[in-house]
Design a protein around this motif. Structure first.
Motif, mmCIF file in Angstrom:
data_model
loop_
_atom_site.group_PDB
_atom_site.id
_atom_site.type_symbol
_atom_site.label_atom_id
_atom_site.label_comp_id
_atom_site.label_asym_id
_atom_site.label_seq_id
_atom_site.Cartn_x
_atom_site.Cartn_y
_atom_site.Cartn_z
ATOM 1 N N ILE B 173 0.859 -1.191 0.000
ATOM 2 C CA ILE B 173 0.000 0.000 0.000
ATOM 3 C C ILE B 173 0.891 1.236 0.000
ATOM 4 O O ILE B 173 1.829 1.341 0.792
ATOM 5 C CB ILE B 173 -0.925 0.004 1.234
ATOM 6 N N ASP B 175 0.555 5.213 0.339
ATOM 7 C CA ASP B 175 -0.264 6.384 0.656
ATOM 8 C C ASP B 175 0.620 7.600 0.442
ATOM 9 O O ASP B 175 1.609 7.798 1.155
ATOM 10 C CB ASP B 175 -0.753 6.288 2.104
ATOM 11 N N LYS B 177 1.398 11.795 -0.333
ATOM 12 C CA LYS B 177 0.942 13.160 -0.069
ATOM 13 C C LYS B 177 1.750 14.102 -0.960
ATOM 14 O O LYS B 177 2.968 14.199 -0.802
ATOM 15 C CB LYS B 177 1.201 13.538 1.389
ATOM 16 N N TYR B 200 -7.037 19.595 3.032
ATOM 17 C CA TYR B 200 -6.375 18.559 2.266
ATOM 18 C C TYR B 200 -7.332 17.386 2.124
ATOM 19 O O TYR B 200 -8.280 17.232 2.881
ATOM 20 C CB TYR B 200 -5.055 18.149 2.925
ATOM 21 N N GLN B 230 -1.766 -0.945 -4.138
ATOM 22 C CA GLN B 230 -2.795 0.043 -3.819
ATOM 23 C C GLN B 230 -2.114 1.394 -3.689
ATOM 24 O O GLN B 230 -1.060 1.508 -3.064
ATOM 25 C CB GLN B 230 -3.477 -0.313 -2.493
ATOM 26 N N HIS B 234 -2.835 12.159 -2.005
ATOM 27 C CA HIS B 234 -3.542 13.211 -1.263
ATOM 28 C C HIS B 234 -2.940 14.560 -1.649
ATOM 29 O O HIS B 234 -1.719 14.675 -1.790
ATOM 30 C CB HIS B 234 -3.387 13.011 0.249
ATOM 31 N N TYR B 247 3.380 0.927 3.059
ATOM 32 C CA TYR B 247 3.114 -0.119 4.050
ATOM 33 C C TYR B 247 3.405 -1.459 3.398
ATOM 34 O O TYR B 247 2.753 -1.823 2.411
ATOM 35 C CB TYR B 247 1.654 -0.045 4.509
ATOM 36 N N ASP B 296 7.041 -1.709 12.065
ATOM 37 C CA ASP B 296 5.763 -1.510 12.725
ATOM 38 C C ASP B 296 5.748 -2.304 14.027
ATOM 39 O O ASP B 296 6.564 -3.206 14.238
ATOM 40 C CB ASP B 296 4.615 -1.968 11.819
ATOM 41 N N ARG B 297 4.800 -1.981 14.901
ATOM 42 C CA ARG B 297 4.675 -2.751 16.145
ATOM 43 C C ARG B 297 4.209 -4.176 15.864
ATOM 44 O O ARG B 297 4.389 -5.062 16.710
ATOM 45 C CB ARG B 297 3.713 -2.048 17.099
ATOM 46 N N ILE B 298 3.600 -4.379 14.712
ATOM 47 C CA ILE B 298 3.216 -5.744 14.327
ATOM 48 C C ILE B 298 4.396 -6.396 13.619
ATOM 49 O O ILE B 298 4.912 -5.866 12.633
ATOM 50 C CB ILE B 298 1.985 -5.721 13.399
ATOM 51 N N ILE C 173 -5.161 -0.755 8.131
ATOM 52 C CA ILE C 173 -4.126 0.280 8.140
ATOM 53 C C ILE C 173 -4.807 1.647 8.155
ATOM 54 O O ILE C 173 -5.713 1.907 7.365
ATOM 55 C CB ILE C 173 -3.210 0.147 6.907
ATOM 56 N N LEU C 174 -4.352 2.490 9.069
ATOM 57 C CA LEU C 174 -4.927 3.827 9.188
ATOM 58 C C LEU C 174 -3.801 4.833 8.976
ATOM 59 O O LEU C 174 -2.891 4.943 9.801
ATOM 60 C CB LEU C 174 -5.545 3.990 10.578
ATOM 61 N N ASP C 175 -3.864 5.532 7.849
ATOM 62 C CA ASP C 175 -2.864 6.564 7.550
ATOM 63 C C ASP C 175 -3.553 7.908 7.781
ATOM 64 O O ASP C 175 -4.496 8.263 7.071
ATOM 65 C CB ASP C 175 -2.393 6.412 6.101
ATOM 66 N N LYS C 177 -3.660 12.148 8.605
ATOM 67 C CA LYS C 177 -3.006 13.426 8.354
ATOM 68 C C LYS C 177 -3.658 14.472 9.249
ATOM 69 O O LYS C 177 -4.846 14.755 9.094
ATOM 70 C CB LYS C 177 -3.182 13.851 6.897
ATOM 71 N N GLN C 230 -2.542 -0.971 12.266
ATOM 72 C CA GLN C 230 -1.357 -0.155 11.959
ATOM 73 C C GLN C 230 -1.807 1.292 11.845
ATOM 74 O O GLN C 230 -2.837 1.576 11.218
ATOM 75 C CB GLN C 230 -0.737 -0.592 10.632
ATOM 76 N N THR C 232 -0.312 5.346 11.321
ATOM 77 C CA THR C 232 0.769 6.315 11.113
ATOM 78 C C THR C 232 0.191 7.715 10.935
ATOM 79 O O THR C 232 -0.483 7.987 9.937
ATOM 80 C CB THR C 232 1.593 5.970 9.856
ATOM 81 N N HIS C 234 0.563 11.838 10.262
ATOM 82 C CA HIS C 234 1.436 12.772 9.531
ATOM 83 C C HIS C 234 1.058 14.195 9.926
ATOM 84 O O HIS C 234 -0.137 14.496 10.067
ATOM 85 C CB HIS C 234 1.248 12.601 8.024
ATOM 86 N N THR C 245 -7.223 8.108 6.393
ATOM 87 C CA THR C 245 -7.403 7.225 5.252
ATOM 88 C C THR C 245 -7.249 5.791 5.734
ATOM 89 O O THR C 245 -6.164 5.385 6.147
ATOM 90 C CB THR C 245 -6.354 7.536 4.160
ATOM 91 N N TYR C 247 -7.330 1.762 5.085
ATOM 92 C CA TYR C 247 -7.226 0.695 4.088
ATOM 93 C C TYR C 247 -7.734 -0.583 4.723
ATOM 94 O O TYR C 247 -7.149 -1.067 5.694
ATOM 95 C CB TYR C 247 -5.771 0.536 3.634
#
Lengths: 342, 342, 342, 342
Positions: B173, B175, B177, B200, B230, B234, B247, B296-298, C173-175, C177, C230, C232, C234, C245, C247
C-alpha cells in the motif's frame, strides 16, 4: 585557492543559510561550525536539509582553533555577538550578522538596544555592510557589520533618493511586510504555526523598531542633517521575504531615474520597468532585490517598492557578498542562484 | 564545451524549474524557449523570478531552428508531447517530461490516458528515465521519458524491495501526499489558493491515478509476474513536495538493508538512520530524495517513507540528470544545490 | 434554564474553542476560567479573538468556588488532569479533554503514558466520550473522558466495520493526516511557522502514537478478541483538520452500507455518496465529520476516508456535545455552526 | 416570524458566506439560490461544506418566483448586477454586494468601472451600506449597496477622523493588506495556490484601485471639500482578512478618543486599548472589526490600524446586518459568531 571559514551560531536560520550558500561556493571551505546549545550534534541533526554535505560537527566556540581560519561569520544573537567578537583574535576577518556593530554611536546603540556596548573601540572600526554603498570600505575591512534585513530593504529604495535630493526628507513613510524567518528560530508563542499562519498584523508600531537606529544613522549622514522616517513593520504568514512600500514626495520619474541609474551596474539589484511592482515570491531563496516605482494619482508623490529575501540578500547572502570582497574573491561567487518559484 | 539546449513548454512550472537549474550549469546554454500561448513574451514576463537571466524570448515551436540544438527538453502536456516529438528531427536528443513515453505498451497507454498513442514506434524506443535504475540505457538513449513524480517517489522505496524479494508482492500500500505544484500552472477552481490552502483531501481514490500505469509496468517487470499495488494520493497545501508512505509486509531490518545497500553510492538518494523518517521540508528545491524505514509494532511489517521535491527530483531535476548522462557530462552537474529551508 | 460551567485550562486551544462554541449556546453560562500560568489576565489578553465576550478573568484552579458550578470542562495536560480532577468535588459533573481517563485499564494507561495512574478508581468510573457510541452512558455519567482527536476520527470509520464483521480484523491500516493545532499551544521548535509551513512528514512511526491505546481498547472490546491496527500519523501544514485514510479488506459496498446505516440518524456524521471522498476544508470550524468510501481496483479491498476538525468534533465540540447530554440539553445545541470556507 | 430570502450568485464566496451566516439565523429562510453557471447542481456540489443544510437547488435567476421573497441578496459580478437588479420586481427589498450601486454619481461610476451605468435612477435611490454610518437610511431603504471590503475597512478608521476634523485632509495614506478570498472564486493564474502561497506584493499601485471611488465620494461628502487619499493594497497569502494601516497627521490621543467615542456603542467595532494594534487572525470568520491607534515617534502623527474579515464584516456579514435592519430584525441577529482561532 580555498579560504577556510568558520560560522559561529550555525544552528540558527542565518547560519544554515550561510552553509546552504557556501555549499556551492568554489573558493570557501567550512572549517568550523559552532552552536553552543547543540554542541556535539552533527549539522544534519540541527538541519536535516543539509545532511548531504560533509560538514564539521557542531562545537562550542571555545573548541575552535581560529589560527587556521581566514574569515569568521558570526550569526549570534546581539549582545552575545559583541562579547564573543571582542575575544576573537584581532587579526581575524569577521562578518557579523548581528545588530552589534551596525550603529557607530555608542549612545545610539544603547538607546535602541538597552545595554551599554561592550566593545566600543571595535564599534568604531566596523564597516557597515550594505555592500552596494560601502563596497570599497568593505574590501579593506577587518570587521563588517551586516545590516538589519528590514534596514537593508528600506535603504535600497531610500538612500539614492535622499542622496540625489529628489524627495522631501520630512515626509518619508516606509510600510514594511516581512516574513516569519526574520524572527529567527526562537521559541515564542507568537511564532507558532497555529498562531501565525492565517493572520497578519503590524508590530513595533509608532517607530519603536530597532532597525530605525540604522535608518536614522545612515539617512542623516547622507543628508547632512537629521532625517527621521516613519516605519511600520508587519508580520506576514510566509517564511521568507521582505516587501517594503515607500511613500515619498517627489516626482516619480525623477525617483525612477535616480534608482535606475544608481543600480544600473549592480549584479543583484534589479529595477523593474517604470510602473511595475515587485513581489517577494520572485526573489525567494536568492540574493536579488527587485525594485519598482509608480507615480501616485496625486501629483508629486511616488510609491517605491522593494522586495528581497530576508535570510539571503537581507542577511546571509549579503554576508557572503561582503566576505567575497574581503577575501578578494569575485563578489558574486556562490550567489547567482536563481530564486525558487513556485 | 557547451551544449545548446531547447526547452519546449517553458511557461509551465517544470519549464521554469529547468531554467532555474540550468542557470548555474556550466556546460549548458539555453538556445531556445518555446511557449505557444505566451510566444512573443520574455521569460521575465512569464516568470519574473528569472528576470536576472539573459534568456531567449519565448517563441512557438515552429520558430525554433533545431539544427544547432544538442538536446531538447519537452515540458509539454501529454498527448501534445507525442505529436510534437514525432515531428522533431530524428537525430535530436530528447528528454520528455510528459507522460507520453513512460509506458512501453500502447494498450496500457490507451487504458490509462484514454487515447491511442500517435507515435507507437518511438514509444518502443524511449528509455524510462528513472536514473538510478536505467542509468546505462539513458547514457545511450536518444529519447528519455521522464517518470511521473509520484511514480518516481514510490519506485525509490519499492523497486529495491521487489527486486530483492524481501516483501510480500500482494500486500503493498502506498499512501502518498503531494504538493500543489504537481498539478501544474492550470486554471482549475480546485487549485485556487482560497480553495486549497487550509485543507487537504485524497483524490484519484480506488486506484485510478495514471501513475499506477508506471507502477504496474515497472514492478511487474522486475518481479517477473503481475504486481498491482494500492495507491492513494492526497493533495496537501504546500507548493513543493511528495511524501510517500509505504506499508509493506517484510522484515524491517531486511527492508532497511536492501534500501541502504541499493543507494549506498547514489549521489542524490539518502537513506536515513534506521528508525528515522524524512520530511519534504528537508529536500525542498533540491534534487535529493530522503528515505526512512521503521518497523511496525506488528511483527513482519515495515513502514517505508520517501520524500522528494516533485518539481526537481520528481521532474526537472531528474530530466537534467538524464540530460547530463546523454551528453556525457558528469551526472550531478548543476544539481548539487542544497535544499532551501526554511 | 442556564447551567453554570467552568473551564480549567482556558488558555490553551481547546479551552478557547470551548469558549467560542459556548459563546452562542443559549443554555450555558461561563462562570469560571482557569489558566495557572496566565492567572490574572483577561481572556482577551490570552485570546484577543474573544475580546467581544464578557468573560470571567483567568484565575488559578484554587480560586474557583465549585459549589455553584454545574459542570466543569478540564482542558489540562494529561497527568495534571487526573491530579486536578481527583481533588474536585465528587458530585461535580466533569468532561475531561485530556488523555487521563480514556483508558480503563491502569496497565494500559501506564504502558502508553509512562506513569502510574493517580486516580485508578475514577478511571473505572469514567465513560468514554465518543458520543455516537456511548450516548446512553454519557447521559448518566458524572465523568466523561473525551477521546483523542485522532482516535475519534479513526473510530468513526472503523468501529462500525469491526462491529458488523465486514472487514478483516488483522489487516487494518490507518494513515492519518493531522493539522498543527492538535499539538497545542506549546513552545516546541518543530511547531514554529518557519519549520512547519512548507513541509510535512510522518511522526510516531511504527505504531508508537498514544492514541493506539484507545484503538486497541475499543476495537478489541467490540470484536471480542485482540485487534491491533497499523496507524501512522502525519503532520500537515494546516491549522485545523484530521483526514484519516483507512485501508481495509472487505467488500466496498458492504463497507459503505454499514457506515451509511450506522450514521443515518446522526446529526453530525455525514456519509458522502458512494465513491466520493471528504476534505478537511469542508468541516473546518464545525462539529461535522464527513466520511467517504471507495472500492479499490483490487477486489475485496476498500478505502474509507474521514475528515473532521480536530479542535471541534475531535475535542471541544465533542466535549460540548457530551456536556449537553449530561445536562439534559438537546445534544446539538450550540454545535450547528456551519464550517468556515474558504 | 420568518422572512423568505433569495441569494443570487450563490456559487461564489460571498454567496456561500451568506448561507453560512443565515444557517444559524432564526428569522430568515433561504427560499431560492441562483447560480447561472451551476444551475441544476445542489449547493452541496458547489460548496460541500454546506452539505448538512437543507437548501434549495441552484437555479437560474429566471426560474425564481420572486413573489414570495421578502428580500434578495445579489452576490453577482458588477455590471451583471445592475442589469439583473433593474429587472427585478420594484417592490422587492434588495441588498446588493456588487460595486454597482456604491457610487451615486454616474460619471464617477463610469470613470472607475469603464462602462456607462445601466440603471441610473436606481443608482440614486440606493443607500450606501456602511451600517454604522447609514443605519437610519438603511432601515427605510429598498435597495442597499454593500460597500467594497477595502472601502469599508478604510472608512472605519478614517471617516470619524475626517468628520471630527482631527487630521490633515491632504496627508492621508492607507496601506492595506488583504487576503486572497477578496478576489473571488475566479480562474486567474495569479490566484493559484502555487503562485500566491509563498509571496506577497502590492497591486493597483498609484491610486488605481476602484475602491478609491468610494473613498473619494464618502470622504469628500463628509469633509465638504474634495478629499483624495493615497491607497495601496497588497495581496497577502491568507484566505481571509483585511488589515488597513492608516498614516495620518494629527494628535494620536485626539485620534484615539474620536474613534473610541464613535464606536463606544457599536456591537461589532472594537477599539483596542490605546497603543495596541489589531490582527486579522482575531476577527477571522466573524463580523467584528478591531481598531488600534498608536502615536508615531514623530509628534503630530498617528498610525491607525483596522482589521476585519473581508468576506464577513467586509461583505456578507455587512449585507446580513443591513438586511436585518431592512426587515425590522435586531441588527446583530445571526452575526454574533465568535472568530475562529487558530
Amino acid at each position: 585557492m580555498t579560504h577556510k571559514i568558520a560560522i559561529l551560531g550555525a544552528s540558527g536560520y542565518t547560519g544554515a543559510e550561510l552553509v546552504r550558500l557556501i555549499a556551492t561556493h568554489p573558493g570557501l571551505e567550512i572549517a568550523a561550525l559552532s552552536a553552543n546549545s547543540k554542541a556535539g550534534q552533527t549539522m544534519a541533526q540541527a538541519f536535516p536539509h543539509l545532511r548531504h554535505l560533509d560538514l564539521p560537527t557542531l562545537v562550542t566556540i571555545d573548541e575552535i582553533d581560529f589560527s587556521g581560519i581566514d574569515l569568521c561569520f558570526c550569526a549570534l544573537p546581539h549582545k552575545t555577538s559583541q562579547e564573543v567578537i571582542a575575544a576573537l583574535p584581532t587579526d581575524l576577518k569577521i562578518v557579523d550578522l548581528s545588530a552589534d556593530f551596525r550603529l557607530r554611536d555608542p549612545d545610539a546603540y544603547e538607546k535602541w538596544y538597552g545595554n551599554a556596548h561592550a566593545a566600543v573601540e571595535m564599534q568604531k572600526e566596523a564597516v557597515y555592510g550594505l555592500t552596494e554603498f560601502y563596497r570599497d570600505a568593505i574590501r579593506g575591512a577587518r570587521l563588517v557589520a551586516g545590516t538589519g534585513c528590514n534596514a537593508a530593504t528600506g535603504q535600497y529604495i531610500l538612500r539614492p533618493l535622499i542622496q540625489a535630493g529628489v524627495i522631501d526628507l520630512d515626509e518619508i513613510i516606509l510600510d514594511l511586510k516581512c516574513g516569519v524567518s526574520g524572527a529567527g528560530r526562537s521559541l515564542k508563542e507568537n511564532l507558532l504555526h497555529a498562531e501565525l499562519s492565517e493572520g497578519y498584523h503590524a508590530y513595533a508600531l509608532g517607530g519603536t523598531h530597532r532597525h530605525l537606529g540604522e535608518f536614522d544613522q545612515e539617512f542623516s549622514e547622507i543628508a547632512g542633517r537629521d532625517v527621521r522616517i516613519q516605519f511600520t513593520p508587519h508580520l506576514i504568514p510566509a517564511n521568507r521575504g521582505i516587501l517594503a512600500t515607500g511613500y515619498v514626495k517627489g516626482e516619480a520619474k525623477a525617483v525612477y531615474e535616480t534608482l535606475f541609474n544608481t543600480y544600473a551596474d549592480e549584479p543583484f539589484i534589479e529595477v523593474l520597468p517604470y510602473g511595475e511592482g515587485p513581489s517577494t515570491r520572485h526573489v525567494r531563496g536568492s540574493n536579488f532585490c527587485h525594485i519598482g516605482v509608480v507615480a501616485d494619482r496625486i501629483d508629486g508623490r511616488a510609491i517605491v517598492v522593494a522586495a528581497l529575501d530576508n535570510l539571503c540578500k537581507g542577511s546571509s547572502g549579503q554576508a557572503l557578498q561582503n566576505a567575497n570582497l574581503m577575501l578578494g574573491i569575485d563578489e558574486t561567487t556562490g550567489l547567482m542562484l536563481a530564486p525558487v518559484f513556485p
